[in-house]
Design a protein around this motif. Structure first.
Motif, mmCIF file in Angstrom:
data_model
loop_
_atom_site.group_PDB
_atom_site.id
_atom_site.type_symbol
_atom_site.label_atom_id
_atom_site.label_comp_id
_atom_site.label_asym_id
_atom_site.label_seq_id
_atom_site.Cartn_x
_atom_site.Cartn_y
_atom_site.Cartn_z
ATOM 1 N N GLU A 1 3.627 6.802 1.504
ATOM 2 C CA GLU A 1 4.041 8.109 0.983
ATOM 3 C C GLU A 1 3.270 9.242 1.669
ATOM 4 O OE1 GLU A 1 6.478 8.820 -1.139
ATOM 5 O OE2 GLU A 1 6.992 6.721 -1.552
ATOM 6 N N VAL B 1 1.566 7.362 -7.744
ATOM 7 C CA VAL B 1 0.687 7.278 -6.571
ATOM 8 C C VAL B 1 1.483 7.588 -5.300
ATOM 9 C CG1 VAL B 1 -0.641 5.684 -5.136
ATOM 10 C CG2 VAL B 1 -0.787 5.540 -7.630
ATOM 11 N N GLY B 2 0.965 8.442 -4.486
ATOM 12 C CA GLY B 2 1.595 8.697 -3.202
ATOM 13 C C GLY B 2 2.649 9.780 -3.272
ATOM 14 N N LYS B 3 3.377 9.822 -4.350
ATOM 15 C CA LYS B 3 4.402 10.857 -4.474
ATOM 16 C C LYS B 3 3.862 12.091 -5.202
ATOM 17 C CE LYS B 3 8.650 10.097 -4.084
ATOM 18 N NZ LYS B 3 8.639 9.831 -2.667
ATOM 19 N N GLN C 1 -1.649 12.492 -3.199
ATOM 20 C CA GLN C 1 -1.984 11.630 -2.067
ATOM 21 C C GLN C 1 -3.465 11.314 -1.947
ATOM 22 O OE1 GLN C 1 0.409 14.316 -0.283
ATOM 23 N NE2 GLN C 1 1.936 13.237 -1.457
ATOM 24 N N SER D 1 -3.646 0.655 -3.763
ATOM 25 C CA SER D 1 -2.421 1.444 -3.640
ATOM 26 C C SER D 1 -2.380 2.156 -2.300
ATOM 27 C CB SER D 1 -2.341 2.496 -4.756
ATOM 28 O OG SER D 1 -2.191 1.883 -6.000
ATOM 29 N N CYS D 2 -3.541 2.454 -1.782
ATOM 30 C CA CYS D 2 -3.606 3.182 -0.505
ATOM 31 C C CYS D 2 -4.392 2.453 0.574
ATOM 32 C CB CYS D 2 -4.236 4.560 -0.707
ATOM 33 S SG CYS D 2 -3.265 5.648 -1.753
ATOM 34 N N THR E 1 0.861 -1.204 0.000
ATOM 35 C CA THR E 1 0.000 0.000 0.000
ATOM 36 C C THR E 1 0.888 1.242 0.000
ATOM 37 O OG1 THR E 1 -0.149 -0.027 2.417
ATOM 38 C CG2 THR E 1 -1.947 -1.083 1.230
ATOM 39 N N PRO E 2 1.614 1.454 -1.084
ATOM 40 C CA PRO E 2 2.611 2.534 -1.088
ATOM 41 C C PRO E 2 2.011 3.922 -0.899
ATOM 42 C CG PRO E 2 2.287 1.669 -3.313
ATOM 43 C CD PRO E 2 1.586 0.735 -2.375
ATOM 44 N N GLY E 3 0.766 4.103 -1.314
ATOM 45 C CA GLY E 3 0.135 5.412 -1.178
ATOM 46 C C GLY E 3 0.068 5.865 0.272
ATOM 47 N N ILE E 4 -0.268 4.924 1.157
ATOM 48 C CA ILE E 4 -0.331 5.273 2.584
ATOM 49 C C ILE E 4 1.041 5.661 3.097
ATOM 50 C CG2 ILE E 4 -0.822 4.473 4.905
ATOM 51 C CD1 ILE E 4 -2.698 2.457 3.910
ATOM 52 N N PRO F 1 5.509 4.179 -6.373
ATOM 53 C CA PRO F 1 6.746 4.950 -6.192
ATOM 54 C C PRO F 1 7.979 4.214 -6.718
ATOM 55 C CG PRO F 1 5.408 5.070 -4.225
ATOM 56 C CD PRO F 1 4.757 4.051 -5.123
#
Lengths: 498, 498, 498
Positions: free
Chosen positions: B49, C290-292, C295, C388-389, B44-47, C310
């Motif tokens: 980041e 995503v994330g970078k 968010q 992803s999140c 879950t890379p979004g979290i 990422p």
């Protein structure tokens, strides 16, 4: 070097305050303004800080006068000595024309006006005030409150209804409710009733006792006898041109369901580009350069601002007469019609002796409205503005579509009017007040809400939802159906009661 | 130098990941949090980041404790050793108080709670949690679902109606629909029903089987027995004070037609200034400096934040008891009334033995409501806050206008109530459920939609369209007319059916 | 060094203009584009400046082709020589495929197409155009105007009604009104009727006489025979990916009450985070990380963009087939159903021989709809994106809630349908046109406004007000009650008229 340093001890304290807040003033402050700030920095620091962000605090009229013509932000040619060398501070604005100001009072040794009015702003901005004086906005109170038809609408909409012994009683609206409904935008009558004591952080002080205050309605009646509130759009005390040029300012009053300019703009292509990109644009430059400072217009770009092309040619002159680039009037009246000749619309008398620019059936009170030639001139100004970005054919296509929309929306209002007239004829409703019964309310919706939404969306190149479903054609036709059905139900009831 | 380097090979991989994403961590991570991130960076890379943008990831409680009192962002004085030296990472939050957490489970070798609750946040933020505990928001589920009147409203509004053999049947709402309507804001009851298997990117894992999850309703019942969801306003996993201070956060729930705080703010002068200028303001500084960090308040500024003047004097203390600066209750109830003494409003019993702060005719259940003296104290706090920018007389004028508006809007509700009572008396509608028939629905609109809009617009200094046409006085009076007409039509029908 | 310097005198003038506006071009312009700009810099400077902000003006396809696969912004592998070495300027886009363009005309010595179409954009962006061709948006005109049921809805909603001799007459909508209502979004039919003269700033010129122009509806019929308008989302002439990725773009059409995607997003947690934090995000990077880079997702993130993690793993491929990540269809039809197999929905025939994906009672025309297996594949794409999140269990909980909501909203529509059928049976209303009478209009609201609002709010994780009060369950049940009451009132009237 900052001139205020020579004012000695009090100023040192003041300077300390200013400097401790990290701001270096680049313009000298008058001794009086320094006195104001010395206290207000503690008693109302938010205002002082807000003003410190303003151009008023950072420059002097002397410097402003030196700018090349197109870059000028003041329109006077000369100024009295006491205004010219200092930043435009508290005292400079709150001490003008004291002789006219019934709200003038003695405040810790200075004569202060509570309310700053267009007549005061005129010292530096006479052209803008003059333009404004010609506008419908200048007459915004009178145009609603001294027109018997509109007065009836106002009273019907905003008065408390009570149920007494099973009967519904309509009461007149209170000053207070008028103040925050219709007159919130149109402006209140601010008068001085004398003096009163108020207990403040700094102890008890004596101040003018003002009616309907605070208010920044655009046509406000001021205690110096003038009309208008520049602060309607130029929010105190930053007086930022950026704020006035952004659509949020207009949205305070131009909002659905009756005047959905903001809502339509938000959903339009122009709005899309503005909201997506405005962080890269310049909202502070004078003149405002089409294409370079912004790539899609805001309300101000089309209706007010001085625009130049990237090579410096004037596209359109600045105006604070908000109707001066408009050839038709799209909202607020039963039918669309050419703009009125005068900003004071109470002088109009139509064929039925009502103070309205059209009759209930749509005939124009033409002698009070601008003629075709003047309409053409104004349309040409707007078209020229559009052509900064769009081809001639594109622009023609746009405005011919608008013309059709005006015609059809007026037809839809006419259909509603005919239904209402039939309800009056059948004595289903009473025509004494055209706004207080169900069919009449539906009729009012037809022109005050639905026509306006559709016309705005047409005029502002987009927002198909506002023409279709959101207060648009869906409601238009559904509402007519409701009128018809309700008349039939009431008629039946009436007949069976016989 | 980052302490995590000494944890060897796994960490080197982790560090590589962190550094390849361009972020240099300034606070050490606990070994457990490193373990979490080693996998979740992929799953879950979004979290991850998002958390890397947070203050939690960039500082340690040890550093946070050193700040001067007004600048402190944590309210505890001391912390257990295992929390103090590391960044506030995954494990630090998701491993608190495991003994209470029925949602605790073994997850790749660590004991993890799925849901982080106010009782967990309390480790660092005890004062905020304590304040919150006194609020109506803390009791948000009970206040709606354990009050029989509100429960009836909820069931009537959100239950499916079906037509069976020509009859309209009302069904009870499903958990799922409650979850995304009323309880979306108020909070769901999140309980652990046991364990279940889920198939993830990392294979099948066993996790707690939670009811009504996910949800961030403000009064959520958590599987550790606590109430509340800090994430309602402090969105995971950035936990940004900027987000909480911006009005978008409040708009998730405080939205027209029933609670139009966002909409009114947007159209107000305060909103105009915010939207036009906020890119130049600071939303991250603690304490929040009136006039310097912002020049117009957001929701948080008036209702929650610690505000200081530019010279550092406290204007108002921070609070997470959202009613604590409020003296009257403007929305959600039939009539306005003094704020209840307790955040738990189910304890109220009015003169008609209903759990409501007023009767249907408007009498106050005064023993459960704060008294005049407490009202005065709270009003004084708010007035003082306004006076950071506005003069005493301005502020007085504002609040006296609000008082009149409260009175008139209550009168308009009373008129609607009388009409509804007459419909009940005439047996046109049935009073068993006061929300499920047409006249009752119109009555509900009167207080739940229209009164609220007008009061908010009055309280928040502007938005004349919300007092006038947009769910304001226009609807108020049109709705009363509809009630009257509908009663007459139904009465006729009823009589002729005899 | 800029190649255009070798074109001599005219170019020197042009360069002067470009440089005086402070912009240094980093890509050479074709001689033809230089010619265009030499005039249009004066005649429509806004467009030229807008284009100068674009990537098109700052790079060449040759450079674009060199990018690594994931970073590519063009999808062709090769390009004709005349396009490859120059910036993508006026001429490059407005001179493609002239042989197909009935809007091609001779303009100051060059052959120019007025309208740039997907078939032209295809030169560089073939994959995107191909994807788009599979979408319902590609068939947006046909899907509404060549479906007799929808055509009836369109005509009923947007046609003028007049009152003639006391009778209400429904007229067919004008081209012009269709153009700015339904076809504002769906697209107009732009045909060349021949040539005409227009008077411009540069004198009289001859240009193609186009019908229903200007328009950027997404399914526009173009004068080269192609379908679509890339400018619906990629606003001219900046063609900014930032604009397309921000939700304002989608809000032009996806707006309450019928398609409240924008409104729901605004009030959701995702929207809260976007509006509070987007100034810190990157909207211009390809691929989108995503994330970078962000968010919280915007519309484009979930429905269109190429997303990578990422560490560079592809989360989801780019698509311009807007339904391709969707397994159910939530709006615009009477009942929810699996996505249609073809973007052309006019080919569907249901069990009652109507061109609708369900019958009025909700049976699916399954052979035209994707099957369970395809639904599962698409849902998996979307779930993967969410993950992803969010954790797997979180995502499962979310989608199972949505499933329940779809079922219940369909039940609420069925209840309304049954009431309408009973009204038809009792001859209270006439079933010839299912959209033009009061009960039918209420029925339409049930699925077109209220179901959609609730489903969107459910699908987009939030906006409890759109499920509860703002066009949500409150309206759902109130509307059913109105249908029932109205049927009873009309029935009574009908009976007593006998």
């Amino acid at each position: 070097m900052n001139k205020i340093t020579k004012h000695g001890i009090t100023l040192s304290v003041f300077l300390l305050v200013i400097f401790s807040s990290g701001i270096i003033l680049s313009a000298p402050l008058s001794p009086q303004t320094q006195t104001c700030i010395a206290c207000h920095n503690a008693s109302t620091p938010g205002i002082v800080e807000d003003w410190l962000t303003s151009r008023h605090s950072k420059t002097t009229p002397a410097e402003a006068l030196k700018k090349p013509s197109l870059e000028k932000r003041i329109s006077t040619d000369s100024l009295p000595k006491e205004l010219i060398e200092y930043a435009v501070g508290c005292y400079e604005c709150h001490s003008q024309n004291t002789e006219n100001h019934k709200d003038n009072f003695s405040h810790f040794g200075l004569r202060i006006n509570v309310v700053v009015t267009p007549n005061d702003c005129k010292a530096c901005h006479p052209a803008e005030v003059k333009q404004f004086t010609g506008s419908k906005k200048f007459h915004a109170i009178k145009n609603i409150m001294e027109n018997p038809v509109y007065k009836t609408l106002v009273n019907t909409v905003t008065g408390v209804r009570t149920i007494e012994k099973g009967m519904m009683i309509s009461n007149k609206p209170s000053e207070s409710t008028l103040h925050e409904t219709c007159l919130g935008c149109h402006g209140t009558k601010v008068e001085s009733k004398g003096m009163k004591n108020v207990t403040t952080k700094s102890g008890e002080i004596t101040v003018p006792d003002l009616t309907n205050w605070p208010n920044q309605g655009v046509g406000r009646e001021n205690p110096d006898g003038s009309l208008g509130a520049c602060t309607a759009c130029h929010a105190r005390h930053g007086f930022s041109i950026e704020v006035a040029r952004k659509p949020y300012t207009c949205s305070q009053c131009h909002h659905e369901p009756d005047v959905p300019a903001w809502n339509v703009y938000h959903e339009s292509k122009h709005g899309d580009i503005f909201f997506s990109k405005y962080h890269e644009w310049s909202f502070d430059s004078v003149p405002w350069v089409v294409g370079k400072d912004f790539q899609a217009p805001t309300c101000a770009a089309c209706h007010n601002s001085l625009l130049v092309s990237p090579r410096g040619d004037v596209v359109v002159e600045r105006t604070h007469d908000f109707g001066s680039r408009l050839w038709v009037r799209l909202f607020g009246l039963i039918y669309s019609h050419p703009q009125p000749k005068s900003g004071n619309t109470t002088i109009i008398t139509n064929q039925n002796n009502l103070p309205l620019p059209t009759t209930f059936l749509g005939e124009h009170a033409s002698e009070y409205l601008i003629d075709k030639s003047e309409q053409g001139k104004r349309l040409a100004v707007m078209e020229n503005l559009c052509k900064s970005c769009h081809s001639t054919d594109w622009v023609n296509g746009h405005f011919s579509k608008l013309e059709n929309t005006i015609r059809e929306t007026d037809e839809m209002t006419l259909a509603a009017t005919k239904l209402m007239l039939s309800a009056w004829e059948k004595e289903i409703e009473d025509n004494g007040n055209p706004f207080d019964e169900a069919i009449e309310q539906m009729w009012t919706r037809q022109w005050l809400f639905y026509s306006n939404s559709i016309r705005y969306a047409s005029a502002m190149t987009g927002a198909p939802d506002y023409t279709a479903f959101k207060n648009g054609w869906w409601y238009f036709n559904e509402n007519l159906q409701h009128m018809k059905d309700f008349i039939e139900l009431k008629e039946k009831k009436k007949n069976s009661a016989k």
